[in-house]
Each structure stands twice: as structure tokens, then as C-alpha cells.
Motif scaffolding. Structure first.
Motif, PDB file in Angstrom:
ATOM      1  N   LEU A   1      55.236  14.927  29.505  1.00  0.00           N
ATOM      2  CA  LEU A   1      56.459  15.091  28.704  1.00  0.00           C
ATOM      3  C   LEU A   1      57.698  14.413  29.308  1.00  0.00           C
ATOM      4  N   GLY A   2      57.614  14.064  30.593  1.00  0.00           N
ATOM      5  CA  GLY A   2      58.786  13.488  31.260  1.00  0.00           C
ATOM      6  C   GLY A   2      59.762  14.567  31.712  1.00  0.00           C
ATOM      7  N   GLY A   3      60.690  14.196  32.600  1.00  0.00           N
ATOM      8  CA  GLY A   3      61.712  15.143  33.058  1.00  0.00           C
ATOM      9  C   GLY A   3      63.003  14.958  32.270  1.00  0.00           C
TER      10      GLY A   3
ATOM     11  N   ARG B   1      59.567  19.589  35.054  1.00  0.00           N
ATOM     12  CA  ARG B   1      58.726  20.554  34.306  1.00  0.00           C
ATOM     13  C   ARG B   1      58.039  21.517  35.268  1.00  0.00           C
ATOM     14  N   ASP B   2      57.353  22.509  34.676  1.00  0.00           N
ATOM     15  CA  ASP B   2      56.712  23.534  35.506  1.00  0.00           C
ATOM     16  C   ASP B   2      55.553  22.980  36.328  1.00  0.00           C
ATOM     17  N   THR B   3      54.846  22.003  35.791  1.00  0.00           N
ATOM     18  CA  THR B   3      53.702  21.446  36.529  1.00  0.00           C
ATOM     19  C   THR B   3      53.798  19.916  36.520  1.00  0.00           C
ATOM     20  N   VAL B   4      53.101  19.297  37.503  1.00  0.00           N
ATOM     21  CA  VAL B   4      53.082  17.836  37.586  1.00  0.00           C
ATOM     22  C   VAL B   4      52.449  17.254  36.317  1.00  0.00           C
ATOM     23  N   GLU B   5      51.372  17.893  35.836  1.00  0.00           N
ATOM     24  CA  GLU B   5      50.691  17.399  34.625  1.00  0.00           C
ATOM     25  C   GLU B   5      51.671  17.359  33.444  1.00  0.00           C
ATOM     26  N   GLU B   6      52.405  18.460  33.298  1.00  0.00           N
ATOM     27  CA  GLU B   6      53.361  18.539  32.185  1.00  0.00           C
ATOM     28  C   GLU B   6      54.441  17.460  32.323  1.00  0.00           C
TER      29      GLU B   6
ATOM     30  N   CYS C   1      62.121   8.853  35.140  1.00  0.00           N
ATOM     31  CA  CYS C   1      62.098  10.317  34.993  1.00  0.00           C
ATOM     32  C   CYS C   1      61.720  10.697  33.566  1.00  0.00           C
ATOM     33  N   ARG C   2      62.405  10.115  32.599  1.00  0.00           N
ATOM     34  CA  ARG C   2      62.146  10.463  31.189  1.00  0.00           C
ATOM     35  C   ARG C   2      60.726  10.098  30.773  1.00  0.00           C
ATOM     36  N   ALA C   3      60.194   9.016  31.373  1.00  0.00           N
ATOM     37  CA  ALA C   3      58.853   8.553  30.989  1.00  0.00           C
ATOM     38  C   ALA C   3      57.735   9.294  31.734  1.00  0.00           C
ATOM     39  N   GLY C   4      58.111  10.203  32.617  1.00  0.00           N
ATOM     40  CA  GLY C   4      57.092  10.934  33.373  1.00  0.00           C
ATOM     41  C   GLY C   4      56.438  10.089  34.455  1.00  0.00           C
ATOM     42  N   LYS C   5      57.150   9.039  34.870  1.00  0.00           N
ATOM     43  CA  LYS C   5      56.591   8.167  35.918  1.00  0.00           C
ATOM     44  C   LYS C   5      57.157   8.477  37.310  1.00  0.00           C
ATOM     45  N   LEU C   6      58.087   9.417  37.367  1.00  0.00           N
ATOM     46  CA  LEU C   6      58.670   9.801  38.658  1.00  0.00           C
ATOM     47  C   LEU C   6      58.622  11.327  38.756  1.00  0.00           C
ATOM     48  N   MET C   7      58.087  11.823  39.857  1.00  0.00           N
ATOM     49  CA  MET C   7      58.000  13.272  40.043  1.00  0.00           C
ATOM     50  C   MET C   7      59.182  13.745  40.915  1.00  0.00           C
ATOM     51  N   CYS C   8      59.527  15.009  40.751  1.00  0.00           N
ATOM     52  CA  CYS C   8      60.745  15.519  41.410  1.00  0.00           C
ATOM     53  C   CYS C   8      60.660  15.457  42.941  1.00  0.00           C
ATOM     54  N   GLY C   9      59.473  15.679  43.488  1.00  0.00           N
ATOM     55  CA  GLY C   9      59.345  15.652  44.952  1.00  0.00           C
ATOM     56  C   GLY C   9      59.747  14.292  45.506  1.00  0.00           C
ATOM     57  N   GLU C  10      59.229  13.234  44.874  1.00  0.00           N
ATOM     58  CA  GLU C  10      59.530  11.869  45.327  1.00  0.00           C
ATOM     59  C   GLU C  10      61.016  11.548  45.119  1.00  0.00           C
TER      60      GLU C  10
ATOM     61  N   HIS D   1      77.435   9.013  42.640  1.00  0.00           N
ATOM     62  CA  HIS D   1      77.697   8.391  43.947  1.00  0.00           C
ATOM     63  C   HIS D   1      76.907   7.141  44.266  1.00  0.00           C
ATOM     64  N   HIS D   2      75.801   6.878  43.579  1.00  0.00           N
ATOM     65  CA  HIS D   2      75.013   5.707  43.965  1.00  0.00           C
ATOM     66  C   HIS D   2      75.637   4.464  43.340  1.00  0.00           C
ATOM     67  N   PRO D   3      75.997   3.468  44.154  1.00  0.00           N
ATOM     68  CA  PRO D   3      76.741   2.325  43.593  1.00  0.00           C
ATOM     69  C   PRO D   3      75.887   1.352  42.784  1.00  0.00           C
ATOM     70  N   ASP D   4      74.554   1.455  42.870  1.00  0.00           N
ATOM     71  CA  ASP D   4      73.683   0.447  42.252  1.00  0.00           C
ATOM     72  C   ASP D   4      73.256   0.891  40.839  1.00  0.00           C
ATOM     73  N   ASN D   5      73.833   0.236  39.823  1.00  0.00           N
ATOM     74  CA  ASN D   5      73.530   0.621  38.434  1.00  0.00           C
ATOM     75  C   ASN D   5      72.046   0.503  38.106  1.00  0.00           C
ATOM     76  N   GLU D   6      71.412  -0.547  38.618  1.00  0.00           N
ATOM     77  CA  GLU D   6      69.989  -0.760  38.311  1.00  0.00           C
ATOM     78  C   GLU D   6      69.143   0.373  38.878  1.00  0.00           C
ATOM     79  N   PHE D   7      69.454   0.799  40.098  1.00  0.00           N
ATOM     80  CA  PHE D   7      68.725   1.901  40.726  1.00  0.00           C
ATOM     81  C   PHE D   7      68.854   3.173  39.872  1.00  0.00           C
ATOM     82  N   VAL D   8      70.078   3.464  39.445  1.00  0.00           N
ATOM     83  CA  VAL D   8      70.316   4.702  38.685  1.00  0.00           C
ATOM     84  C   VAL D   8      69.605   4.642  37.324  1.00  0.00           C
ATOM     85  N   LYS D   9      69.669   3.467  36.688  1.00  0.00           N
ATOM     86  CA  LYS D   9      68.972   3.316  35.388  1.00  0.00           C
ATOM     87  C   LYS D   9      67.471   3.480  35.560  1.00  0.00           C
ATOM     88  N   ASP D  10      66.951   2.947  36.648  1.00  0.00           N
ATOM     89  CA  ASP D  10      65.514   3.018  36.917  1.00  0.00           C
ATOM     90  C   ASP D  10      65.059   4.476  37.106  1.00  0.00           C
TER      91      ASP D  10
END
Ligand code: SF4
Length: 356
Positions: free
Chosen positions: A281-283, A272-277, A311-320, A297-306
Motif C-alpha cells: 500500500l505504500g507509506g 504501515r503495521d507490517t512490512v508486507e502491507e 515511500c508512497r510506492a512502497g519501495k522504502l521501508m521505515c527502518g531504512e 532541513h534537507h537541502p537536496d530537492n532530488e533526495f527529498v522527492k525520491d
């Protein structure tokens, strides 16, 4: 409608293409991330291959790349599929198409066959570093006379109207390149016998698949080849295809750590445009190029699902998330580039060995 296999534009509207050209949706199951993440979309006659795998019968595989530049993550996907079916027992060959690269690409980039051979050396060192065996790789320009005689004999089975109907034009250089592509796919049956034969391609390569199958039906003693179709990894920019012609859209296997960092930091995301948003709203990983790298390319299904759910829940920001992606890529590339360097002399000997 005609599909142009030489275009670097993205192909969308899969359903429309399936209907128009009689492709089947890919419904076979394999316990591997390449097949569980929606990357493989369609097939022609794959049931023969599936049956051979399940009944432990002989099947063959031919895949290839044109040596028109350095390999990027999109090419790695071709290799990942090749290794998957090789490890399931396919008798496999991987062609590095230097003649095709010279004939089909813009003159300014590959202006002579030697330039294509130089790229072939680099490409083969990459293939070996990714896990191919030397005996599985060949280069078009040093095949024996038998291969070329076969390619010319194929031309007797193709009429001007067939070529025009499939490609929409008749271009002598591209016709020659097509004949060699057909010879590549079919000559594995001359080497190993008339067994079910598989090639994995992008949807835009379907014209070659249709022509190969048409020709095989008119040749005596050949099994009609099967194909599966996978999505190409898209480019790092919005609405782009990962392409050697546009280096900013691709992560190359020889990119330095700082180049990877720069390219990922500038890539298009579903943030989203801002971290708050984004927290609120999630990414949107569905449109995100960083997520696509994990997905392909990432072989670990759990990592990709996480990553997807955070991202969708707004718990991960794009920078990280971008930092995770840069670390993932640079770890892989560091070890890959070390192996690549070690394999260069062997790669050179494969490209310049006597015709066989
Ligand atoms: Fe993409 Fe990650 Fe940002 Fe989500 S958090 S939009 S997956 S970069």
C-alpha cells in the motif's frame, strides 16, 4: 477568536485563521527549498519586501528567539530564513531575548535573568555556528538606554483595550515582554532608517505582528513592518509541536548521536503495521515526522522527492528511512557541535559585553 502567542499547542485550520485575521496566502516565488516545499504559508505586506529585493533597494530584517532553553531543529528554521534574507541583502539583526525568556516563561524553568543569560550564551554559540556574524546578534539585557527609552515610549501608543483585544488578558510581565518585542522590531528602523522591515514568525505570533503594525502606524517616521508566517516543525510524537518544554518531541542541536538515534527510532511515521502491507500500500510521508525532518532541513530537492515517491510506492521501508535520517542529522550535528564549542568564548563576550 484569540491566538495565544505563549501557548505551545499546535495551530491548525490555517484557512480559518487567515480569514479571521486578514492574512494573505504567501504567493511570492523564490528559488529555494524553504519556499518551494509549502513551509511558508502567509504574509502581511510582503510585497514591499519583494519589490525591494527585485529592485535592489534597502530593506531590513529583525528575527529573534527567546533564550529559554537549548535550540532545536524548529529554531534552526528561524535561522535558515534569517540567513536566506540576509544573503539577499537585508540589513539584519537577530535578537536573543533573555528578558522576554525570563518574563514570559514558567518561573520554574527560568527563575532569574542569569539563567536566561546562560541559555543566551549557548544559543549564540549555535547562531554563530549556523552562520550568523557577531555584529548581527544582540541580547536584550545589554542594550543601551536609547533602546529602553524607545520601548517605554511605545507603551504610550498602546491602550488597555488594544492589549485586551489582541491578547485576551493583561499580564504585567507579558506586557513588558511585548513592549520589548515591539521595540526590537521597530528599533532596527531607528538604527538603519525607515525602510521596509521584515520579520518571519509562526502563525501563533501574529498577535505581536498586529500590535507592532498598529503601533508603527501611530509613530512618526516609521515604515509599517512586514511579516511572513511559516509552519512550525511539528514534534516527533503524533500531534505534538517541537518544543523545548517537552524534550522527547525535539531534536536539539546539542543532542548526542545516540540520543538522536533513540528519538528517531521512536518517532511517529506514516508507515504501515507490517512490512508486507507497506510494500503493497505504500507509506504516507504527509503525516510522517521523519519525512518532515527531510522536508524542513534537507537541502537536496532530488533526495527529498525520491524519499517521497519511494515511500508512497512502497519501495522504502521505515527502518531504512529512519537510518538515512539519523545519518543525515548526526552528520550535520557533528560539525555543528564542533563549531559551537569553538564559538562559546565569543558568545559569552556578546552576552556580557557592556550596554551599547
Ligand atoms: Fe516516513 Fe520514511 Fe516510513 Fe515513508 S518510509 S513513512 S517517509 S519513515
Amino acid at each position: 477568536m484569540q491566538i495565544d502567542p505563549w501557548s505551545s499547542n499546535k495551530l491548525e485550520k490555517y484557512a480559518h485563521i487567515f480569514k479571521e485575521f486578514g492574512l494573505n496566502e504567501f504567493k511570492f516565488e523564490f528559488n529555494h527549498y524553504l519556499f518551494s516545499r509549502g513551509i511558508v504559508v502567509a504574509e502581511r505586506d510582503f510585497k514591499k519586501i519583494y519589490s525591494a529585493i527585485n529592485n535592489k533597494k534597502t530593506f531590513l530584517q529583525l528575527t529573534g528567539i527567546a533564550s529559554s532553553g537549548n535550540l532545536h531543529l524548529g529554531h534552526k528554521l528561524d535561522v535558515d530564513f534569517f540567513l536566506f534574507f540576509r544573503n539577499l541583502g537585508a540589513k539584519s539583526l537577530f535578537v536573543v531575548s533573555d528578558i522576554d525568556a525570563y518574563l514570559s516563561r514558567p518561573d520554574s524553568k527560568i527563575n532569574n535573568l542569569n539563567k536566561a543569560k546562560e541559555f543566551a550564551v549557548e544559543n549564540i554559540a549555535d547562531l554563530l555556528a549556523l552562520g550568523l556574524k557577531p555584529e548581527e546578534i544582540y541580547v536584550q539585557s545589554n542594550k543601551s538606554n536609547d533602546y529602553y527609552s524607545f520601548a517605554f515610549s511605545i507603551s504610550k501608543k498602546i491602550t488597555e483595550s488594544m492589549f485586551q483585544a489582541i491578547y485576551g488578558h493583561i499580564n504585567p510581565a507579558k506586557m513588558s515582554a511585548v513592549l520589548l518585542q515591539l521595540a526590537d522590531i521597530l528599533h532596527v528602523q531607528k538604527l538603519f532608517g525607515a525602510y521596509p522591515t521584515l520579520t518571519g514568525i509562526g502563525l501563533e505570533q501574529d498577535p505581536h505582528a498586529r500590535l507592532t503594525r498598529d503601533v508603527a502606524r501611530h509613530l512618526k517616521g516609521f515604515e509599517t513592518p512586514s511579516f511572513f508566517y511559516f509552519k512550525h516543525q511539528s514534534g516527533l510524537k503524533q500531534d505534538s509541536k517541537m518544543s523545548s518544554s517537552n524534550p522527547d518531541t525535539a531534536i536539539f542541536l546539542n543532542d548526542s548521536p545516540s540520543t538522536v538515534k533513540k528519538k528517531i527510532s521512536r518517532s511517529f511515521t506514516g508507515g504501515r503495521d507490517t512490512v508486507e502491507e507497506q510494500k503493497r500500500l505504500g507509506g504516507n510521508p504527509d503525516v510522517c515526522k521523519v519525512f518532515e525532518i527531510f522536508k524542513f532541513h534537507h537541502p537536496d530537492n532530488e533526495f527529498v522527492k525520491d524519499i517521497d515517491s519511494k515511500c508512497r510506492a512502497g519501495k522504502l521501508m521505515c527502518g531504512e528511512c529512519k537510518k538515512l535520517c539519523v545519518d543525515f542529522l548526526n552528520d550535520f550535528l557533528k560539525s555543528h557541535q564542533e563549531k559551537h564549542k569553538e564559538f562559546l568564548p565569543l558568545a559569552k563576550s556578546i552576552v556580557f559585553k557592556k550596554p551599547y
